[in-house]
Design an enzyme around this catalytic site. Sequence first.
Site, short mmCIF file in Angstrom:
data_model
loop_
_atom_site.label_atom_id
_atom_site.label_comp_id
_atom_site.label_asym_id
_atom_site.label_seq_id
_atom_site.Cartn_x
_atom_site.Cartn_y
_atom_site.Cartn_z
N ASP A 110 60.52 132.99 42.63
CA ASP A 110 59.85 132.15 43.62
C ASP A 110 59.16 131.05 42.82
OD1 ASP A 110 58.15 130.96 45.42
OD2 ASP A 110 56.88 132.71 45.74
N ASP B 173 55.05 130.60 56.62
CA ASP B 173 54.83 130.55 55.18
C ASP B 173 54.02 129.32 54.80
OD1 ASP B 173 54.96 130.29 52.44
OD2 ASP B 173 57.12 130.61 52.28
N GLU C 222 62.78 129.97 51.11
CA GLU C 222 61.68 130.91 50.93
C GLU C 222 61.48 131.84 52.14
OE1 GLU C 222 58.62 128.17 49.89
OE2 GLU C 222 59.52 127.78 47.94
N LYS D 54 56.33 120.55 41.95
CA LYS D 54 57.33 120.83 42.98
C LYS D 54 57.34 119.75 44.07
CE LYS D 54 58.62 124.68 46.01
NZ LYS D 54 58.29 126.07 46.30
#
Length: 717
Positions: free
Chosen positions: A8, A193, A171, A70
Amino acid sequence: MGRVVGIDLGTTNSVVAVIEGGKPIVIANAEGFRTTPSVVGFNKEGELVVGQMARRQAVLHPKNTFYGVKRFIGRKYSELEPESKRVAYTVRRDRSDNIKIPCPQIEKTFAPEEISARILQKLAEDAEKYLGEAVTGAVITVPAYFNDAQRQATRDAGKIAGLDVKRIINEPTAAALAYGLEKRNYQTILVFDIGGGTFDVSILDIKDNLFEVRATCGDSQLGGDDFDKRIVDWLAEQFLQQEGVDLRKERQSLQRLMEAAEKAKIELSGVKVTEINLPFITATAEGPKHLETRLTRSQFEDLCGDLVGRLRKPIKRAMSDAGITPPEIDEVVLVGGSSRIPMVQQLVRSFIDIEPNKGVNPDEVVAVGAAIQAGMLGGEVKDILLLDVTPISIGLETIGGINKKLLPRNTTIPTRRSDVFSTGENNQTMVEIHVVQGEREMARDNKSLGRFKLTGIPPAPRGVPQVQVSFDIDANGILQVTARDRTTGREQGITIQGASNLSDGEIERMMREAAQYAREDREKRERVEKRNKARALVDKAQRTLKEVTLDFGSQFVSYHRRRIEALCNEITESLRENDERAIDRAESDLRDALYELNREVKWQYEEDDEIDLFGAIKRTFTGEREEDYWPSNSGYREREDYRYGGGYYDNEDRRDYETRDDRDYYGDRRNSRGDYSRSSRYDDYPPEQSSRRGRTSNRNNIPRQNNWDEDDDDEWY
Ligand code: AMP
């Protein structure tokens, strides 16, 4: 062969997990923690530090410590919102608008992929130490809303780290995978999430070991960092008022403020009030200054109310895309550190009236799912299928600028779709394939993903060449487009890469606009389609006249010719003048005229058939020659026409019918398999059948060269 791990790769933290003895386990890093900060830095000696060590030096070396990268991966500089550029290190653009991150300490400039690669490398190394085996492959997760460029860049980061990236998975999908292992009986799950930098909501169906993502939606510019920033601004504004110094302008102060804000936020998830103390935060002429304050949970909630509000829309959208209402959701799964914020949990509860499920550790669940996916690929985990979807429609520009969607949003991937298209002009030897992404009806209102040209198409009337365009999306969501000329077999293609992909902000904007302009767009599209259809009808009428003249002579057709030609001229003129009503009128009259002509043709053929049959019987009994029994007025000349004009009915012409009569220039009436769909083929023309079908011999017993299938030709008209 080495091991394959699940990673992850988070905005704030990353986690690595693996299947051991058939079960997923999270691997602790070299420092003993199960999560590793996604931070990369270079210390004073110019040595690389990753994770906790890098995070610790961030205050001292803000310019050489890179976090939240990211947000930059796979994006163009111009796509970045000012918000995301507000980091303590420098973010630059190069000449191609790519993002570059300079590191003054080692006088080197990095691409975001390289920084992410360092994190992946550390995770793989720590896993190797734990496993005592080489780690050679990985399944890496990305936010569901990552576009193609971002997925590609993540994959590249894996490659740079020396890993064979087996899969890139969403994810929320990974989270559901981890969750579903324990509780497989649930029907519909909403995965909510919210981590450090991104927010995703996904709706999944889990049934009989099959996971299907029905819809995903999100905001990749929303996460825990934004909550931190609200506290940072609140603290800085207070300090500015009291001391006249803006702490956000000093790197070190900003770094410390950010850390303190995050700490306060995390504490407020458990307690109602927290103290924030930052001694020696700055110095003025008066001497050192300290920051000391208290923040209550309700103050924090006031500061962040609008951020929580932003979570609503993607939830609603995902549900509407999946075609479900809140009561149909069986479970809600919370994922990501920020899902621990009480106000966030409250929002989810208010939306979907069930207690969110926190049974799976929200920080680790994604990595666990990635490990399970890795296990599935390696055969360690069996009996689970995993389907994913495209988050936004992909199509290509067709005649009149219409966006022909080949992959509608939420299409399950991996997938391949193809369709046949043709030219819009006579003797066009090149077609440009323009791939667009978005929901709007007109191509120009969408994001351009790329263009390429297919050349060397043999000159032919418009609508005749057949160009098969295929869209392939692999399991990682990476798109490949190919175009093949069916006649020559020539092929061209592109893999849609980072060059001009959608930013998530853009996706959001485009979704908004698509809803806003839906009616206007539809009208525009209908207008263009109407014009295309009218043009096609004129072409068809002219061809029909030509064929019937060849079959039955000009006398037979003269009455119809006058009427049909006048109507064709009227349509052409009305098209030029954009007179829509006149187009409609003339088109309808022309259809009637063609209908009548075809009816007569049919009768004529039936008469001919009777004569054929009668003649055949007579010949059998008398041995007489066929020609002797033709009625004199049918004219032998026409039979000569058949003989010498036979080439007209060759393969090319068969395609001519398919492409021009049965399908719009842009292939709109084929179904998803690329086949014709019967129902739609009739809506333009009278259901009357031409008597051409199945005629393998004519009056001269010369086989016609119309070697089309029975199946096809009963539909040509
Ligand atoms: P993740 O990307 O899932 O590791 O989530 C990281 C984000 O979660 C960061 O913004 C953290 O500050 C935030 N976070 C972690 N724990 C908590 C907590 N207990 N309460 C609020 N936010 C948290």
